[in-house]
Design an enzyme around this catalytic site. Structure first.
Site, PDB file in Angstrom:
ATOM      1  N   SER A   7       2.787   6.396  -3.302  1.00 27.42           N
ATOM      2  CA  SER A   7       1.488   7.033  -3.145  1.00 27.42           C
ATOM      3  C   SER A   7       1.413   8.011  -1.977  1.00 27.42           C
ATOM      4  CB  SER A   7       0.402   5.969  -2.977  1.00 27.42           C
ATOM      5  OG  SER A   7       0.607   5.197  -1.798  1.00 27.42           O
ATOM      6  N   SER A   8       2.455   8.075  -1.140  1.00 25.56           N
ATOM      7  CA  SER A   8       2.468   9.055  -0.046  1.00 25.56           C
ATOM      8  C   SER A   8       2.904  10.404  -0.597  1.00 25.56           C
ATOM      9  CB  SER A   8       3.398   8.583   1.076  1.00 25.56           C
ATOM     10  OG  SER A   8       3.018   7.307   1.540  1.00 25.56           O
TER      11      SER A   8
ATOM     12  N   LYS B  49      -1.256  10.605   6.311  1.00 32.88           N
ATOM     13  CA  LYS B  49      -1.721  10.261   4.970  1.00 32.88           C
ATOM     14  C   LYS B  49      -3.206   9.912   4.996  1.00 32.88           C
ATOM     15  CE  LYS B  49      -0.567   7.145   1.092  1.00 32.88           C
ATOM     16  NZ  LYS B  49       0.300   6.019   0.682  1.00 32.88           N
TER      17      LYS B  49
ATOM     18  N   ILE C 217       3.503  -0.089   0.170  1.00 32.44           N
ATOM     19  CA  ILE C 217       3.230  -1.478  -0.184  1.00 32.44           C
ATOM     20  C   ILE C 217       4.124  -1.952  -1.336  1.00 32.44           C
ATOM     21  CG2 ILE C 217       1.422  -1.152  -1.933  1.00 32.44           C
ATOM     22  CD1 ILE C 217      -0.210  -3.297  -0.388  1.00 32.44           C
ATOM     23  N   GLY C 218       4.847  -0.995  -1.948  1.00 29.33           N
ATOM     24  CA  GLY C 218       5.784  -1.338  -3.012  1.00 29.33           C
ATOM     25  C   GLY C 218       6.865  -0.287  -3.182  1.00 29.33           C
ATOM     26  N   GLY C 219       6.829   0.736  -2.293  1.00 33.41           N
ATOM     27  CA  GLY C 219       7.780   1.835  -2.379  1.00 33.41           C
ATOM     28  C   GLY C 219       7.154   3.171  -2.046  1.00 33.41           C
ATOM     29  N   SER C 220       5.923   3.170  -1.554  1.00 33.59           N
ATOM     30  CA  SER C 220       5.127   4.400  -1.447  1.00 33.59           C
ATOM     31  C   SER C 220       5.547   5.347  -0.339  1.00 33.59           C
ATOM     32  CB  SER C 220       3.643   4.050  -1.285  1.00 33.59           C
ATOM     33  OG  SER C 220       3.115   3.547  -2.486  1.00 33.59           O
TER      34      SER C 220
END
Length: 468
Positions: A160-161, A84, A181-184
């Site tokens: 975000s990934s 990433k 960091i929250g589900g990425s």
């Protein structure tokens, strides 16, 4: 059961490739060429890659081939990987998905996870895309072209990934690194139909650690995720939050008995978006399979509150507003408008409001740890919704509700627990749905073992997607 095997080398798992290399049945160079050809064919549709470097990958593959021929192979020798964009790769700029950093300088050194993969002989052939600052569960970016979902090009891969999830589903090699960091990691894994492991906090060293932030693999199989974790979990003193070195049995995935296992089923998040009926049906079927195999499955009441989720949102808005307001006017104008609008909500927050938001992150941690206490693992949805339109910044596409879709995932970032998304089935529209498995703090191996046990009992999944 696993998905049907492919006769294309780009689709083979890392475990399969290593076995073939060991028998001299396949060359790392042939595999690199197959992955490069796959990427070149599909990238005009998907846009999952950034800084694609086929010539460097071929050079690394030739070096790997030579090591195999000398009998000096490394643990991941010749396995293609992507990284990433926000995980530093030496020589590759890191714009963080935003046009505000379109002149970012090449990274001077590999990040810890990148370094571990390189040390183990993996062939790094590209970075992958992400949205602005990694603050969206979307493939929408002001810097990268729009990243799309291989299962349905009208849908996004999540984020975000974003590029990591799309690349894994499209067969750009077997191992792809993301951050969460929250589900990425877990959200794109669920929406792209792949495995995504968010490790215990500090298990994979970072050189830019922050609350809840983790790096981990997105792969097509649990065994490949374990292979990646064996490498990237090795210590690095650049991470002040890193866990003590531990020689964990990453590759022993058979050490779990479903009979009598205590599973807590979290079907209601307690905040955010309601659970889509198609997603609900897949997760209920997965829970029933585990119960039929002998596990004890007990419903768990919702433990997240809207106050917790809103507090987290305020904290992150304020942090983002500080970063964006520090830019000059020209750079601020380049940031994705959705991100600018979302961050603006944090500009005038009082210190008390931001402190309250941070306190809600701690409350989230305590609630998640209390929820798992009577159980060996928690299971439930990864996402409340199926993949959403590719052009949308989030499932709501509304800056005022930017985090309403992460209610199932973000508590376990705050609690520092390991969590994995494993493919569980499909919606009536044929879109992937992931089952989330959450372990006690530090039980990364246990989470992967349960994920592998589920992989073995789930119904056969659909063939991997092609791209029209």
């Amino acid at each position: 059961m696993d998905q049907p095997a492919s006769d294309n080398l780009a689709d083979l798992a890392a475990t399969e490739l290593l076995a073939l290399y060991a028998r001299r049945a396949v060359s790392p160079v042939a595999v690199a060429r197959a992955v490069i050809a796959r990427a070149e064919a599909r990238e005009p549709h998907l846009h999952a890659l950034y800084a694609f470097a086929p010539e460097a990958a071929l050079a690394a593959a030739h070096a790997s081939e030579a090591r195999w021929m000398r009998g000096e192979a490394l643990p991941l020798d010749g396995v293609p990987v992507t990284i990433k964009e926000n995980i530093a790769t030496k020589g590759v700029p890191m714009p963080l998905g935003t046009a505000a950093r379109d002149d970012a300088a090449p990274s001077p050194a590999d990040a810890p996870a990148t370094a571990r993969l390189r040390e183990d002989g993996a062939v790094i052939f590209s970075a992958t895309t992400m949205p602005d600052y990694g603050m969206l569960s979307s493939g929408l970016s002001s810097f990268h072209p729009l990243t799309r979902n291989p299962w349905d090009l009208a849908r996004g891969p999540g984020g975000s990934s974003a590029g990591s999830g799309a690349a894994a589903a499209a067969g750009y090699g077997p191992i792809h690194l993301g951050t969460d960091i929250g589900g990425s990691i877990r959200l794109p894994a669920s929406w792209c139909g792949v495995v995504g492991h968010k490790p215990s906090h500090g298990r994979v060293p970072l050189d830019n650690a922050f609350y809840g932030r983790c790096a981990g693999p997105l792969t097509r199989t649990v065994a490949d995720a374990a292979l990646a974790m064996r490498a990237i979990s090795r210590p690095d003193d650049r991470d002040p939050t890193g866990l003590p070195p531990a020689d964990l049995p990453w590759l022993d995935l058979d050490g779990i008995d479903l009979k009598g296992l205590r599973l807590g089923l979290v079907m209601e998040a307690g905040a955010g978006l309601p659970l889509d009926p198609g997603n609900r049906a897949v997760i209920e079927a997965a829970a029933a399979l585990l119960a039929q195999a002998g596990a004890s499955v007990t419903p768990v009441p919702a433990f997240l509150t809207q106050e917790m989720l809103d507090g987290l949102d305020r904290f992150w808005r304020q942090r983002a507003s500080l970063d964006i307001d520090a830019l000059d006017e020209a750079r601020r104008a380049r940031v994705l408008p959705f991100i600018r609008d979302w961050a603006a909500g944090g500009r005038d927050l009082s210190g008390a409001a931001v402190f309250h938001g941070m306190a809600q992150m701690a409350a989230m941690r305590d609630a998640a740890l209390a929820a798992i206490r009577p159980f060996d693992f928690l299971i439930g949805p990864v996402s409340p919704n199926p993949p959403f339109p590719a052009e949308h910044a989030s499932p709501t596409n509304d800056p005022a509700r930017a985090m309403h879709h992460i209610a199932y995932t973000v508590p376990f970032n705050m609690s520092e627990q390991p969590a994995v998304s494993v493919p569980a089935g499909f919606t009536p529209d044929g879109l992937p749905v992931g089952l989330q498995i959450v372990g006690r703090r530090f039980d990364d191996v246990g989470v992967l073992r349960l994920a592998r046990a589920f992989e073995r009992i789930r119904p056969a999944l659909r063939p991997w997607p092609g791209v029209a």
